[in-house]
Design a protein around this motif. Structure first.
Motif, PDB file in Angstrom:
ATOM      1  N   GLY A  11      44.430 -29.661 -46.611  1.00 28.71           N
ATOM      2  CA  GLY A  11      45.630 -29.933 -46.081  1.00 28.71           C
ATOM      3  C   GLY A  11      46.760 -29.962 -47.185  1.00 28.71           C
ATOM      4  O   GLY A  11      47.835 -30.074 -46.858  1.00 28.71           O
ATOM      5  N   LEU A  12      46.470 -29.631 -48.363  1.00 32.32           N
ATOM      6  CA  LEU A  12      47.508 -29.797 -49.490  1.00 32.32           C
ATOM      7  C   LEU A  12      47.688 -28.414 -50.290  1.00 32.32           C
ATOM      8  O   LEU A  12      48.493 -28.213 -51.045  1.00 32.32           O
ATOM      9  N   LYS A  13      46.924 -27.511 -49.645  1.00 31.39           N
ATOM     10  CA  LYS A  13      47.041 -26.158 -50.398  1.00 31.39           C
ATOM     11  C   LYS A  13      48.464 -25.337 -50.573  1.00 31.39           C
ATOM     12  O   LYS A  13      48.725 -24.986 -51.271  1.00 31.39           O
ATOM     13  N   ARG A  14      49.339 -25.624 -49.283  1.00 32.75           N
ATOM     14  CA  ARG A  14      50.730 -24.912 -49.446  1.00 32.75           C
ATOM     15  C   ARG A  14      51.354 -25.710 -50.462  1.00 32.75           C
ATOM     16  O   ARG A  14      51.960 -24.989 -51.314  1.00 32.75           O
ATOM     17  N   GLU A  15      51.317 -27.209 -50.786  1.00 34.17           N
ATOM     18  CA  GLU A  15      52.053 -27.739 -51.587  1.00 34.17           C
ATOM     19  C   GLU A  15      51.463 -27.476 -53.127  1.00 34.17           C
ATOM     20  O   GLU A  15      52.257 -27.257 -53.903  1.00 34.17           O
ATOM     21  N   ILE A  16      50.179 -27.293 -53.236  1.00 35.10           N
ATOM     22  CA  ILE A  16      49.618 -26.788 -54.522  1.00 35.10           C
ATOM     23  C   ILE A  16      49.903 -25.566 -54.852  1.00 35.10           C
ATOM     24  O   ILE A  16      50.432 -25.229 -56.132  1.00 35.10           O
ATOM     25  N   ALA A  17      50.121 -24.587 -53.931  1.00 35.30           N
ATOM     26  CA  ALA A  17      50.463 -23.308 -54.197  1.00 35.30           C
ATOM     27  C   ALA A  17      52.036 -23.437 -54.671  1.00 35.30           C
ATOM     28  O   ALA A  17      52.234 -22.424 -55.563  1.00 35.30           O
ATOM     29  N   GLU A  18      52.972 -24.114 -54.041  1.00 36.44           N
ATOM     30  CA  GLU A  18      54.195 -24.080 -54.341  1.00 36.44           C
ATOM     31  C   GLU A  18      54.571 -24.637 -55.743  1.00 36.44           C
ATOM     32  O   GLU A  18      55.182 -24.436 -56.532  1.00 36.44           O
ATOM     33  N   ARG A  19      53.658 -25.823 -56.052  1.00 36.05           N
ATOM     34  CA  ARG A  19      53.734 -26.341 -57.415  1.00 36.05           C
ATOM     35  C   ARG A  19      53.357 -25.716 -58.329  1.00 36.05           C
ATOM     36  O   ARG A  19      54.168 -25.442 -59.657  1.00 36.05           O
ATOM     37  N   TYR A  20      52.146 -24.564 -58.499  1.00 44.11           N
ATOM     38  CA  TYR A  20      51.886 -23.666 -59.503  1.00 44.11           C
ATOM     39  C   TYR A  20      52.609 -22.265 -59.270  1.00 44.11           C
ATOM     40  O   TYR A  20      52.000 -21.385 -60.113  1.00 44.11           O
ATOM     41  N   ARG A  21      53.317 -22.187 -58.240  1.00 48.30           N
ATOM     42  CA  ARG A  21      54.110 -20.756 -57.803  1.00 48.30           C
ATOM     43  C   ARG A  21      53.021 -19.973 -57.731  1.00 48.30           C
ATOM     44  O   ARG A  21      53.302 -18.839 -58.276  1.00 48.30           O
ATOM     45  N   GLY A  22      52.113 -20.061 -56.888  1.00 48.26           N
ATOM     46  CA  GLY A  22      51.097 -18.877 -56.904  1.00 48.26           C
ATOM     47  C   GLY A  22      49.795 -19.520 -56.103  1.00 48.26           C
ATOM     48  O   GLY A  22      49.854 -20.324 -55.682  1.00 48.26           O
ATOM     49  N   PRO A  23      48.906 -18.609 -56.438  1.00 48.64           N
ATOM     50  CA  PRO A  23      47.405 -18.886 -55.729  1.00 48.64           C
ATOM     51  C   PRO A  23      46.879 -20.445 -56.410  1.00 48.64           C
ATOM     52  O   PRO A  23      47.403 -20.756 -57.308  1.00 48.64           O
ATOM     53  N   VAL A  24      46.301 -21.139 -55.563  1.00 47.88           N
ATOM     54  CA  VAL A  24      45.601 -22.584 -55.852  1.00 47.88           C
ATOM     55  C   VAL A  24      44.893 -22.195 -57.135  1.00 47.88           C
ATOM     56  O   VAL A  24      43.937 -21.373 -56.947  1.00 47.88           O
ATOM     57  N   PRO A  25      45.109 -22.741 -58.116  1.00 48.33           N
ATOM     58  CA  PRO A  25      44.340 -22.727 -59.509  1.00 48.33           C
ATOM     59  C   PRO A  25      42.930 -23.514 -59.042  1.00 48.33           C
ATOM     60  O   PRO A  25      42.712 -24.520 -59.703  1.00 48.33           O
ATOM     61  N   VAL A  26      41.819 -23.192 -58.617  1.00 49.45           N
ATOM     62  CA  VAL A  26      40.725 -23.518 -58.318  1.00 49.45           C
ATOM     63  C   VAL A  26      39.853 -24.113 -59.469  1.00 49.45           C
ATOM     64  O   VAL A  26      39.128 -24.849 -59.517  1.00 49.45           O
ATOM     65  N   ASP A  27      40.060 -23.444 -60.718  1.00 48.76           N
ATOM     66  CA  ASP A  27      39.284 -23.935 -61.642  1.00 48.76           C
ATOM     67  C   ASP A  27      40.089 -24.791 -62.737  1.00 48.76           C
ATOM     68  O   ASP A  27      39.655 -25.173 -63.875  1.00 48.76           O
ATOM     69  N   LEU A  28      41.440 -25.304 -62.035  1.00 47.97           N
ATOM     70  CA  LEU A  28      42.100 -26.345 -62.875  1.00 47.97           C
ATOM     71  C   LEU A  28      41.030 -27.623 -62.913  1.00 47.97           C
ATOM     72  O   LEU A  28      40.539 -28.028 -62.033  1.00 47.97           O
ATOM     73  N   GLU A  29      41.089 -27.985 -64.025  1.00 46.17           N
ATOM     74  CA  GLU A  29      40.345 -29.465 -64.283  1.00 46.17           C
ATOM     75  C   GLU A  29      41.272 -30.655 -64.295  1.00 46.17           C
ATOM     76  O   GLU A  29      42.395 -30.718 -64.762  1.00 46.17           O
ATOM     77  N   LEU A  30      40.653 -31.540 -63.357  1.00 49.49           N
ATOM     78  CA  LEU A  30      41.735 -32.874 -63.146  1.00 49.49           C
ATOM     79  C   LEU A  30      40.974 -34.123 -63.482  1.00 49.49           C
ATOM     80  O   LEU A  30      39.703 -33.899 -63.288  1.00 49.49           O
ATOM     81  N   VAL A  31      41.601 -35.182 -63.603  1.00 53.82           N
ATOM     82  CA  VAL A  31      41.123 -36.671 -63.962  1.00 53.82           C
ATOM     83  C   VAL A  31      41.712 -37.088 -62.502  1.00 53.82           C
ATOM     84  O   VAL A  31      42.837 -37.580 -62.547  1.00 53.82           O
TER      85      VAL A  31
END
Length: 53
Positions: A11-31
């Motif tokens: 449900g957040l793919k569009r917002e994440i793509a806007e944030r990173y100005r491109g495709p969703v960075p699936v390899d991004l590591e998060l806490v």
């Protein structure tokens, strides 16, 4: 650490793509808050809750 691609963010793919100005960075590591709460190294430093809660 959790990979963004392993999380349910459908449900957040569009917002994440806007944030990173491109495709969703699936390899991004998060806490995430959930990973912090589940970590065995987490220790309560202070609490003003009554004991037993």
């Amino acid at each position: 650490m959790e990979r963004l691609g392993d999380l349910d963010v459908a449900g957040l793919k569009r917002e994440i793509a806007e944030r990173y100005r491109g495709p969703v960075p699936v390899d991004l590591e998060l806490v995430t808050p959930a990973s912090l709460a589940a970590d065995a190294r987490l220790a309560v430093v202070y609490s003003d809750f009554p004991p037993g809660r």
